[in-house]
Design an enzyme around this catalytic site. Structure first.
Site, PDB file in Angstrom:
ATOM      1  N   ARG A  91      32.012  18.290  47.897  1.00 41.93           N
ATOM      2  CA  ARG A  91      30.853  18.151  48.775  1.00 41.93           C
ATOM      3  C   ARG A  91      30.626  16.678  49.094  1.00 41.93           C
ATOM      4  O   ARG A  91      30.956  15.804  48.300  1.00 41.93           O
ATOM      5  CB  ARG A  91      29.605  18.735  48.116  1.00 41.93           C
ATOM      6  CG  ARG A  91      29.544  20.248  48.155  1.00 41.93           C
ATOM      7  CD  ARG A  91      28.243  20.777  47.585  1.00 41.93           C
ATOM      8  NE  ARG A  91      28.114  20.465  46.174  1.00 41.93           N
ATOM      9  CZ  ARG A  91      27.416  19.456  45.684  1.00 41.93           C
ATOM     10  NH1 ARG A  91      26.723  18.667  46.488  1.00 41.93           N
ATOM     11  NH2 ARG A  91      27.372  19.243  44.386  1.00 41.93           N
ATOM     12  N   TYR A 230      36.237  21.973  53.014  1.00 44.99           N
ATOM     13  CA  TYR A 230      35.938  22.209  51.601  1.00 44.99           C
ATOM     14  C   TYR A 230      34.774  23.192  51.431  1.00 44.99           C
ATOM     15  O   TYR A 230      33.763  23.116  52.155  1.00 44.99           O
ATOM     16  CB  TYR A 230      35.621  20.881  50.885  1.00 44.99           C
ATOM     17  CG  TYR A 230      35.126  21.131  49.492  1.00 44.99           C
ATOM     18  CD1 TYR A 230      36.021  21.471  48.482  1.00 44.99           C
ATOM     19  CD2 TYR A 230      33.769  21.120  49.194  1.00 44.99           C
ATOM     20  CE1 TYR A 230      35.562  21.770  47.215  1.00 44.99           C
ATOM     21  CE2 TYR A 230      33.306  21.415  47.922  1.00 44.99           C
ATOM     22  CZ  TYR A 230      34.211  21.742  46.935  1.00 44.99           C
ATOM     23  OH  TYR A 230      33.763  22.054  45.686  1.00 44.99           O
ATOM     24  N   LYS A 239      25.753  26.704  49.919  1.00 47.33           N
ATOM     25  CA  LYS A 239      24.831  25.595  49.655  1.00 47.33           C
ATOM     26  C   LYS A 239      23.901  25.357  50.845  1.00 47.33           C
ATOM     27  O   LYS A 239      22.714  25.078  50.673  1.00 47.33           O
ATOM     28  CB  LYS A 239      25.624  24.325  49.359  1.00 47.33           C
ATOM     29  CG  LYS A 239      26.591  24.471  48.194  1.00 47.33           C
ATOM     30  CD  LYS A 239      25.869  24.812  46.919  1.00 47.33           C
ATOM     31  CE  LYS A 239      26.809  24.725  45.724  1.00 47.33           C
ATOM     32  NZ  LYS A 239      26.094  25.028  44.485  1.00 47.33           N
ATOM     33  N   HIS A 259      19.397  26.498  42.289  1.00 45.77           N
ATOM     34  CA  HIS A 259      20.788  26.273  41.892  1.00 45.77           C
ATOM     35  C   HIS A 259      20.954  26.739  40.448  1.00 45.77           C
ATOM     36  O   HIS A 259      21.048  25.933  39.536  1.00 45.77           O
ATOM     37  CB  HIS A 259      21.087  24.772  42.035  1.00 45.77           C
ATOM     38  CG  HIS A 259      22.524  24.404  41.915  1.00 45.77           C
ATOM     39  ND1 HIS A 259      22.940  23.142  41.548  1.00 45.77           N
ATOM     40  CD2 HIS A 259      23.652  25.110  42.125  1.00 45.77           C
ATOM     41  CE1 HIS A 259      24.266  23.093  41.544  1.00 45.77           C
ATOM     42  NE2 HIS A 259      24.718  24.279  41.877  1.00 45.77           N
ATOM     43  N   SER A 281      26.048  20.618  39.511  1.00 46.46           N
ATOM     44  CA  SER A 281      27.416  21.066  39.780  1.00 46.46           C
ATOM     45  C   SER A 281      28.369  20.561  38.703  1.00 46.46           C
ATOM     46  O   SER A 281      28.301  19.391  38.310  1.00 46.46           O
ATOM     47  CB  SER A 281      27.872  20.551  41.144  1.00 46.46           C
ATOM     48  OG  SER A 281      26.974  20.988  42.131  1.00 46.46           O
ATOM     49  N   CYS A 283      28.460  21.400  35.559  1.00 44.94           N
ATOM     50  CA  CYS A 283      27.797  21.164  34.276  1.00 44.94           C
ATOM     51  C   CYS A 283      27.624  22.441  33.465  1.00 44.94           C
ATOM     52  O   CYS A 283      26.783  22.500  32.565  1.00 44.94           O
ATOM     53  CB  CYS A 283      26.456  20.482  34.489  1.00 44.94           C
ATOM     54  SG  CYS A 283      26.638  18.790  35.091  1.00 44.94           S
ATOM     55  N   ASP A 306      25.733  30.711  40.346  1.00 47.02           N
ATOM     56  CA  ASP A 306      25.466  29.447  41.054  1.00 47.02           C
ATOM     57  C   ASP A 306      24.110  29.408  41.769  1.00 47.02           C
ATOM     58  O   ASP A 306      23.506  28.353  41.849  1.00 47.02           O
ATOM     59  CB  ASP A 306      26.582  29.185  42.073  1.00 47.02           C
ATOM     60  CG  ASP A 306      26.593  27.755  42.602  1.00 47.02           C
ATOM     61  OD1 ASP A 306      26.527  26.823  41.786  1.00 47.02           O
ATOM     62  OD2 ASP A 306      26.664  27.571  43.831  1.00 47.02           O
ATOM     63  N   ARG A 398      39.322  24.627  42.515  1.00 42.13           N
ATOM     64  CA  ARG A 398      38.411  25.773  42.452  1.00 42.13           C
ATOM     65  C   ARG A 398      39.142  27.097  42.550  1.00 42.13           C
ATOM     66  O   ARG A 398      40.236  27.183  43.109  1.00 42.13           O
ATOM     67  CB  ARG A 398      37.425  25.691  43.625  1.00 42.13           C
ATOM     68  CG  ARG A 398      36.504  24.478  43.599  1.00 42.13           C
ATOM     69  CD  ARG A 398      35.233  24.777  42.865  1.00 42.13           C
ATOM     70  NE  ARG A 398      34.421  23.590  42.623  1.00 42.13           N
ATOM     71  CZ  ARG A 398      33.176  23.654  42.164  1.00 42.13           C
ATOM     72  NH1 ARG A 398      32.608  24.807  41.906  1.00 42.13           N
ATOM     73  NH2 ARG A 398      32.502  22.549  41.926  1.00 42.13           N
TER      74      ARG A 398
END
Ligand code: GDP
Ligand code: PGA
Ligand code: MN
Ligand code: MN
Length: 613
Positions: A91, A230, A239, A259, A281, A283, A306, A398
């Site tokens: 991002r 991406y 997002k 989030h 993100s 974590c 998420d 990912r």
């Protein structure tokens, strides 16, 4: 000349026709698609129907043209690898804009430009940007189609990779188009990789543009994304819509778009509790969402990994759903010893991005196995051996996979569930204890507003640098974060039985730089304490920063954590906490008068408690 007819020559032949729906919303949808096509000038328009056959055809086309590499179907059926442009791997917060009418409404934590000015900036970029390409029209639903908390949207995109990803991450289909035709509100999202093709131009595997814009117009409920393929910049339902735009809808309509992962924890007596957790993100959300408890008798079911939408219900409680239909998870660090559920989820039907390729046609990344294979092709297509001084998989590589495929998925994962607890966390090498409970809702909101975390590879920036990330929403809040804090405080008045709030930190380190807590499955010991707190069965002691476990009350049986490490995990150093409070004050000050007085009062109270402890 542009046609709506699919290409007769490729795998997509026979797909893409415009659906014939009548109704008040149909003309509006058609007019919008036509308007975007006028601007971007694609060769073709393909209406995505969302059927499995169409998905397969799209994949076949991407394999044929080199966009995707097919993995060995014996090893990993129906699975593919995409390698991005080396500069399009995460991002881009510096290129993300919230264009509200009033700059104050975007707040100091968002990039802002006046809507008209931004439209004048991006219009020329989108003009002709889809030349030589197909424009896909993708109708999607966040939450199950027609569900009471669900929201609709349409993404137009010239990226087949984005189409396939949206197909995994959301519910795509003609039943969505039908609802839109009937007049159900929807959000307009436009995406172009910004790489038009002149006649005869050869395409590349990952088209994108050096110039990138991820733009949100919260007042008109639109997203415009340019130049990046991406995930977070290209799957606009995620997002951009389900967090940034939805947070604005939530502010205006009295709910929360967060989030957060969402799980159901089942204790040894079979009692079930729903827990949501906000971590920045990379974590640990996906890992906690798939937790396999190491302590006997406990079970965790996955509801989401998420994003969580939370609404007050008629029963005096908050109800939560995961609006997504898939997981877009961090690959590195995912292995048998850390997240066996994810490993099992990834048996097939996966779209991988920027992981390494093995010589026998499978994938690998750091942490999948203890030892790396002797030879790999790295995420950039270069030969790689274990003595290379660079990772084989990109740190933000990912996997994209359907949520239903997780063995841990709850039977009712598409339904709203009552919420019992909310966790806030981040990556903190120092200061923040393993777990602490908020004194009450207001203190919980204060804890959320003070979250800071070390930067990760999920966005641009220096990995490891500490930064503020309140509620793990810093990159995702679509309006002024001080107003967002106020909205959270107000939400506290909307339920009789509020979720209890906790802060956790799996990432505290010793002086020697190693993690003090083993993490992963062992995090179930912290969850066990949290659930027993809800049940009134576990003790806590008041500390200046909140309620801490009585260490004897943590279930540590069978765990090998040295006494000193445990002490350090819960150590509250007054000087560090006063310094932390000072940083919080400076952070609050960036919002000026807009920070709710209740949070300023919480900060004063924290300082008093630390000083008198
Ligand atoms: P998300 O992006 O928030 O969903 O985070 P993930 O669950 O994908 O995890 C991001 C990274 O943190 C991965 O490399 C994980 O292996 C690592 N991670 C997740 N949970 C833990 C934990 O409890 N302890 C440690 N040390 N690392 C973790
Ligand atoms: P993450 O999701 O939170 O799982 O890393 C992607 C992101 O936030 O960019
Ligand atoms: Mn995320
Ligand atoms: Mn994740």
């Amino acid at each position: 000349p542009r046609t709506t007819a699919p290409l007769a020559t490729d795998a997509l032949a026979g797909f893409g026709a415009q659906p014939a729906y009548d109704g008040p919303g149909a003309a509006e949808l058609l007019a919008w698609v036509e308007e975007i096509a006028e601007l971007t000038e694609p060769d073709r328009i393909h209406w995505v129907s969302g059927t499995p056959d169409e998905h397969d055809a799209l994949i076949a086309r991407m394999v044929a043209d080199g966009t995707l590499i097919a993995l060995d179907p014996q090893k990993r059926p129906n699975s593919y690898l995409a390698r991005s442009h080396p500069g399009d791997v995460a991002r881009l917060e510096s290129r993300t804009f919230i264009c509200s009418e009033d700059e104050e409404d975007a707040g100091p934590t968002n990039n802002w430009a006046a809507p008209d000015e931004m439209r004048r900036t991006i219009q020329p970029l989108f003009r002709g940007s889809m030349r030589g390409r197909t424009m896909f029209v993708v109708p999607f639903s966040m939450g199950k189609v027609g569900g009471p908390i669900s929201q609709l949207g349409v993404q137009v995109t010239d990226s087949p990779y984005a189409v396939a990803s949206i197909g995994l991450m959301t519910r795509v289909g003609e039943d969505v188009t039908r609802l839109i035709a009937e007049g159900t509100p929807w959000v307009r999202t436009v995406h172009s990789v910004g790489a038009p093709l002149a006649p005869g131009d050869a395409d590349v595997a990952w088209p994108c543009n050096d110039e990138k814009y991820i733009v949100h117009f919260p007042d008109s409920l639109e997203v415009w994304s340019y130049g990046s393929g991406y995930g977070g910049n290209a799957i606009l339902a995620k997002k951009c819509y389900a967090l940034r735009i939805a947070s604005v809808l939530g502010r205006d309509q009295g709910w929360l778009a967060e989030h957060m992962l969402l799980i159901r924890v089942i204790d040894p007596e079979g009692r079930a509790y729903q827990v949501a957790a906000a971590f920045p993100s990379a974590c640990g959300k996906t890992n906690l969402a798939m937790l396999r408890p190491t302590i006997p008798g406990w079970r965790v079911e996955t509801l989401g990994d998420d994003i969580t939408w939370i609404r007050p219900g008629d029963d005096g409680r908050f109800h939560a759903i995961n609006p997504e239909a898939g997981f877009f998870g961090v690959a590195p660090g995912t292995g048998e010893s850390t997240n066996v559920t994810a490993v099992e989820t990834l048996w097939g039907n996966v779209l991988f991005t920027n992981v390494a390729l093995t010589d026998d046609g499978d994938v690998w990344w750091e942490g999948l196995t203890d030892e790396a294979p002797e030879h790999l092709v790295d995420w950039q297509g270069q030969d790689w051996t274990p003595d290379a001084d660079r990772p084989a998989a990109h740190p933000n590589s990912r996997f994209t996979v359907s949520a239903a495929q997780a063995p841990s998925i709850a039977d009712d994962w598409e339904e709203a569930v009552p919420l019992d607890a909310i966790l806030f966390g981040g990556r903190r090498a120092t200061n923040v204890p393993l777990v602490v409970e908020a004194f009450d809702w207001e203190h919980g909101v204060f804890l959320g507003s003070t979250i800071s975390s070390e930067r990760t590879a999920a966005a641009e920036g220096v990995v490891g640098e500490l930064r503020r990330d309140p509620f793990a929403m810093m990159p995702f809040c679509g309006y002024n974060m001080a107003d967002y804090f106020g909205h959270w405080l107000e939400m506290g008045g909307k339920a009789e039985r509020l979720p209890r709030v906790f802060q956790v930190n799996w990432f505290r380190k010793g002086a020697d730089g190693r993690f003090l807590w083993p993490g992963f499955g062992e995090n179930s010991r912290v969850i066990d304490w949290i659930i027993r707190r809800l049940q009134g069965e576990a003790e806590a002691v008041d500390s200046p920063i909140g309620r801490l476990p009585v260490v004897d009350d943590l279930n540590l049986s069978g765990l090998d954590v040295p006494e000193e490490d445990l002490a350090e995990l819960f150590d509250i150093d007054p000087d560090s906490w006063l310094a932390e409070a000072q940083l919080t004050e400076e952070f609050y000050d960036t919002f000026g008068e807009r920070v709710p007085g209740a949070l300023r009062a919480q900060l004063d109270a924290l300082r008093d408690r630390v000083k008198t402890a």
